[in-house]
Scaffold this active site. Structure first.
Site, PDB file in Angstrom:
ATOM      1  N   VAL A 124       0.714  -1.141   0.119  1.00 45.47           N
ATOM      2  CA  VAL A 124       0.209  -0.068   0.149  1.00 45.47           C
ATOM      3  C   VAL A 124       0.803   1.250   0.009  1.00 45.47           C
ATOM      4  O   VAL A 124       1.919   1.287   0.686  1.00 45.47           O
ATOM      5  CB  VAL A 124      -0.874  -0.032   1.343  1.00 45.47           C
ATOM      6  CG1 VAL A 124      -1.793   1.309   1.187  1.00 45.47           C
ATOM      7  CG2 VAL A 124      -1.710  -1.279   1.102  1.00 45.47           C
ATOM      8  N   ASP A 233       0.598  -3.668  18.638  1.00 46.03           N
ATOM      9  CA  ASP A 233       1.386  -2.759  18.467  1.00 46.03           C
ATOM     10  C   ASP A 233       0.817  -1.592  17.732  1.00 46.03           C
ATOM     11  O   ASP A 233       1.138  -1.267  16.660  1.00 46.03           O
ATOM     12  CB  ASP A 233       2.736  -3.224  17.658  1.00 46.03           C
ATOM     13  CG  ASP A 233       3.963  -2.364  17.736  1.00 46.03           C
ATOM     14  OD1 ASP A 233       4.096  -1.334  18.407  1.00 46.03           O
ATOM     15  OD2 ASP A 233       4.975  -2.811  16.941  1.00 46.03           O
ATOM     16  N   ASN A 238       2.838   2.065  12.667  1.00 44.43           N
ATOM     17  CA  ASN A 238       2.611   1.077  12.069  1.00 44.43           C
ATOM     18  C   ASN A 238       1.399   1.255  11.189  1.00 44.43           C
ATOM     19  O   ASN A 238       0.621   0.285  10.988  1.00 44.43           O
ATOM     20  CB  ASN A 238       2.347  -0.052  13.171  1.00 44.43           C
ATOM     21  CG  ASN A 238       3.381  -0.851  13.990  1.00 44.43           C
ATOM     22  OD1 ASN A 238       4.606  -0.723  13.069  1.00 44.43           O
ATOM     23  ND2 ASN A 238       3.383  -1.068  15.010  1.00 44.43           N
ATOM     24  N   ASP A 251       1.631  -4.587  10.936  1.00 47.20           N
ATOM     25  CA  ASP A 251       2.266  -5.182  12.010  1.00 47.20           C
ATOM     26  C   ASP A 251       1.559  -5.734  12.830  1.00 47.20           C
ATOM     27  O   ASP A 251       1.386  -5.194  14.216  1.00 47.20           O
ATOM     28  CB  ASP A 251       3.304  -4.012  12.717  1.00 47.20           C
ATOM     29  CG  ASP A 251       4.440  -4.048  12.003  1.00 47.20           C
ATOM     30  OD1 ASP A 251       4.693  -4.513  10.873  1.00 47.20           O
ATOM     31  OD2 ASP A 251       5.342  -2.871  12.230  1.00 47.20           O
ATOM     32  N   GLU A 253       1.992  -8.702  14.770  1.00 47.44           N
ATOM     33  CA  GLU A 253       2.839  -9.691  15.595  1.00 47.44           C
ATOM     34  C   GLU A 253       2.494  -9.812  17.016  1.00 47.44           C
ATOM     35  O   GLU A 253       2.858 -10.746  17.812  1.00 47.44           O
ATOM     36  CB  GLU A 253       4.281  -9.497  15.262  1.00 47.44           C
ATOM     37  CG  GLU A 253       4.891  -8.264  15.971  1.00 47.44           C
ATOM     38  CD  GLU A 253       6.024  -7.691  15.260  1.00 47.44           C
ATOM     39  OE1 GLU A 253       6.845  -7.042  16.192  1.00 47.44           O
ATOM     40  OE2 GLU A 253       6.318  -7.714  14.194  1.00 47.44           O
TER      41      GLU A 253
END
Length: 364
Positions: A124, A233, A238, A251, A253
């Site tokens: 993106v 996060d 991000n 992100d 994770e």
């Protein structure tokens, strides 16, 4: 910040990665070629991101981003990095919410092709508030924006969290939840304590982080609230923005099932982390941006849920962030970039603010 060497990001050879990725792609999409592969300067340390294009008459994706698990030999930030879980979650979030999540295309669990598992998603275009130097410093697009533009970005960003927490069916996130019968918050904190134990295994411990965990027990919420899917996060670094509107949420994770305030505390504190660094150098920073009061009020207006126990949750965010930073510092020690000081807490860049939170003076 300038006095601390920037940690090594990657130990991999970009040309070798391009050749191996090209072979992998051609096996799945005959005739396809990888072009323009590059590793962005803003890459993280828990994983690596590769950007590339696909040359093919009818590619399912032409502009691609590849998320590659960290090299196991490079002193990883986390004990494990489950890309399959991220791939599955991103697809679920895209399917069940209105959040702008990049479309995921391929997941490769075999470490053979690139040396670690990876997945490929839509790339993106847009702009991201920088971490180095932080967006709170002068000389970047967000700092140069008007107050009204930053306020619009703040509103839209808090709106992302509100929509995620309200729209995602939490039962679809059971695969993220550690086993046990305790509350979601207790299991979340227990997992963080285990992560800290892993970080300091065989190394000097952090009295400050341990004091923060003790203080959390004293501040433990009487009613932690109903758990929801947390992005994990949850910070503006991000997010890819198109102008001042979110275009892609990245992100995942650290995603988890936890009270809403775990995400909100992280959003508030990660901005304060950069803001405190900025004011320590004599700059004004962005003191009116993403304040705790603004985040709480905006979130309450959007969801009907007034965030509570924010002293606990901002301290928890600062404690979690300190543990990650300690691991990164020990990673620098491993690569010979720094040495361990007499007081290991000095390796935590925000040790002063974390100590003030533990003492209950930070928000005074």
């Amino acid at each position: 910040m300038a006095a601390v060497p920037r940690p090594r990001i990657s130990t991999r050879d970009p040309e070798d990665l391009a050749d191996r990725l090209g072979a992998w792609l051609a096996a799945r999409l005959p005739g396809a070629r990888v072009t323009g592969l590059r590793i962005p300067e803003s890459n993280g340390m828990s994983s690596e991101t590769l950007l590339f294009d696909v040359d093919h008459p009818e590619p399912p994706l032409r502009a691609c981003a590849l998320r590659l698990a960290a090299d196991p030999a490079a002193y990883t930030v986390f004990p494990e990095y489950d890309l399959g879980r991220q791939y599955r979650l991103m697809a679920e979030v895209a399917r069940t919410t209105t959040l702008p999540v990049p479309a995921v295309q391929w997941y490769e669990p075999d470490p053979g092709p690139l040396g670690a598992p990876f997945f490929v998603m839509e790339r993106v275009e847009g702009r991201v508030p920088p971490d180095v130097m932080p967006y709170t410093y002068e000389g970047n697009w967000l700092h140069s924006a008007s107050d009204a533009q930053r306020a619009a970005l703040e509103r839209a960003t808090i709106g992302l969290l509100a929509r995620l927490h309200d729209q995602f069916p939490v039962e679809r996130a059971e695969f993220l939840t550690p086993p046990g019968e305790e509350s979601a918050l207790r299991r979340h904190v227990t997992a963080q304590r285990a992560y800290y134990a892993w970080v300091v295994d065989g190394l000097p411990r952090s009295p400050l982080i341990e004091a923060a965990f003790d203080r959390l027990e004293e501040l433990w919420p009487h009613d932690p609230g109903t758990p929801v899917l947390n992005w994990g996060d949850a910070r503006i670094g991000n997010i890819i923005y198109d102008g001042f509107e979110p275009a892609a949420v990245l992100d995942w994770e650290m995603a988890a099932v936890a009270p809403r305030e775990v995400d909100l505390g992280w959003t508030v504190y990660l901005h304060r982390f950069f803001q405190d660094l900025t004011t320590s150098t004599g700059q004004r920073g962005l003191p009116d941006f993403l304040t705790r009061e603004n985040v709480v009020a905006r979130y309450a207006a959007l969801t009907g849920h007034t965030p509570r126990d924010m002293d606990f949750h901002t301290l928890y965010a600062a404690c979690r962030h300190a543990t990650v930073m300690l691991r990164i510092a020990y990673r620098q020690v491993y690569f010979g970039e720094i040495s361990v000081p007499r007081n290991p807490d000095r390796m935590i860049l925000h040790h002063d603010s974390l100590e003030a939170m533990v003492q209950g003076t930070y928000w005074k």
